[in-house]
Motif scaffolding. Structure first.
Motif, PDB file in Angstrom:
ATOM      1  N   GLY A   8       0.826  -1.195   0.000  1.00  0.00           N
ATOM      2  CA  GLY A   8       0.000   0.000   0.000  1.00  0.00           C
ATOM      3  C   GLY A   8       0.862   1.246   0.000  1.00  0.00           C
ATOM      4  N   VAL A   9       0.209   2.402   0.082  1.00  0.00           N
ATOM      5  CA  VAL A   9       0.922   3.672   0.149  1.00  0.00           C
ATOM      6  C   VAL A   9       0.502   4.382   1.430  1.00  0.00           C
ATOM      7  N   ARG A  10       1.470   4.790   2.185  1.00  0.00           N
ATOM      8  CA  ARG A  10       1.212   5.483   3.444  1.00  0.00           C
ATOM      9  C   ARG A  10       1.794   6.884   3.377  1.00  0.00           C
ATOM     10  N   THR A  11       1.091   7.843   3.951  1.00  0.00           N
ATOM     11  CA  THR A  11       1.581   9.218   3.994  1.00  0.00           C
ATOM     12  C   THR A  11       2.058   9.544   5.402  1.00  0.00           C
ATOM     13  N   ALA A  12       3.288   9.989   5.485  1.00  0.00           N
ATOM     14  CA  ALA A  12       3.849  10.420   6.766  1.00  0.00           C
ATOM     15  C   ALA A  12       3.754  11.945   6.843  1.00  0.00           C
ATOM     16  N   ARG A  40       4.983   6.995   0.901  1.00  0.00           N
ATOM     17  CA  ARG A  40       5.901   5.877   0.766  1.00  0.00           C
ATOM     18  C   ARG A  40       5.130   4.599   0.480  1.00  0.00           C
ATOM     19  N   LEU A  41       5.712   3.798  -0.401  1.00  0.00           N
ATOM     20  CA  LEU A  41       5.173   2.472  -0.643  1.00  0.00           C
ATOM     21  C   LEU A  41       5.510   1.597   0.554  1.00  0.00           C
ATOM     22  N   PRO A  50      10.071   5.659  -1.548  1.00  0.00           N
ATOM     23  CA  PRO A  50       9.377   6.954  -1.578  1.00  0.00           C
ATOM     24  C   PRO A  50       8.443   7.051  -2.775  1.00  0.00           C
ATOM     25  N   ARG A  51       7.325   7.727  -2.594  1.00  0.00           N
ATOM     26  CA  ARG A  51       6.359   7.932  -3.677  1.00  0.00           C
ATOM     27  C   ARG A  51       5.986   9.412  -3.806  1.00  0.00           C
ATOM     28  N   GLY A  52       6.940  10.292  -3.532  1.00  0.00           N
ATOM     29  CA  GLY A  52       6.713  11.721  -3.719  1.00  0.00           C
ATOM     30  C   GLY A  52       6.035  12.375  -2.526  1.00  0.00           C
ATOM     31  N   THR A  53       5.702  13.640  -2.723  1.00  0.00           N
ATOM     32  CA  THR A  53       5.095  14.417  -1.639  1.00  0.00           C
ATOM     33  C   THR A  53       3.582  14.466  -1.776  1.00  0.00           C
TER      34      THR A  53
END
Length: 209
Positions: A8-12, A40-41, A50-53
């Motif tokens: 999945g993709v998680r946002t920190a 982040r993946l 990382p998957r960008g901002t």
């Protein structure tokens, strides 16, 4: 289905600012945190790539809702009340200057208008002292103060609210009799600053008289 649980993709998020704002979800003034995020993946819950901002958001400290940054352009109810008080005060001063400030009835009307807007300790002496001080420093300053006050407030008022502000000025002007030429010109300018159509301004002023 299994894959969605594994990857999945998680946002920190990290906090970059905080303050007070009007939360539309809560319907009132609340504290906020402005957040910046990085995606982040994740695999099995562990960040791996990382998957960008992520777009910055405003988070309400009460309901935890996330809102776009444009939300902060809307004033809090406290700030809106202060803007309204300042606008009424500036209109009253400008109208007293247009009338010459010589009429006791006009002074009483201006004081009543300013007190109703929230300046409970306003007096004739204070209004006239401020008017005289500003006029001596720069003759056009009263009109400039009025324009600045209305420019800050107008984008946040509905049409009825803007019309009511014009009527505040009309009542001050009429407190000592019919509009004189200077008062009518100033009220027309107030209508323009409030972004009211000329026909609506004239209709409202005529209805009050």
């Amino acid at each position: 289905m299994v894959r969605s649980r594994v990857a999945g993709v998680r946002t920190a998020w990290r906090v970059i600012d905080d303050g007070d704002f009007f939360c539309a979800a809560c319907g009132g003034d609340r504290c906020y945190r402005r957040l910046a995020g990085r995606r982040r993946l994740t695999l099995l819950g562990v960040p791996v790539l990382p998957r960008g901002t992520a777009d910055p958001v405003v988070e309400c400290a009460s309901c935890r809702g996330h809102f776009p940054l444009e939300t902060l352009s809307r004033p809090t109810t406290t700030r809106l009340a202060a803007l309204l008080r300042d606008a009424v005060h500036a209109i009253a001063l400008a109208l007293l200057a247009a009338d010459g400030g010589s009429s006791a009835a006009a002074r009483r009307g201006a004081v009543a208008s300013v007190r109703a807007a929230g300046f409970a300790d306003c007096t004739e002496e204070r209004l006239l002292t401020l008017q005289a001080a500003m006029a001596c420093r720069q003759p056009a300053r009263l009109d400039e103060e009025m324009w600045e006050a209305l420019a800050s407030l107008t984008p946040h008022l509905s049409v009825p609210g803007r019309e009511n502000l014009l009527l505040h000025g009309a009542r001050v002007a009429l407190s000592d009799g019919p509009y004189n030429a200077a008062e009518h010109e100033l009220l027309s300018t107030i209508g323009e600053a409030l972004e009211l159509p000329v026909t609506d301004t004239e209709r409202l002023l005529a209805a009050q008289s």
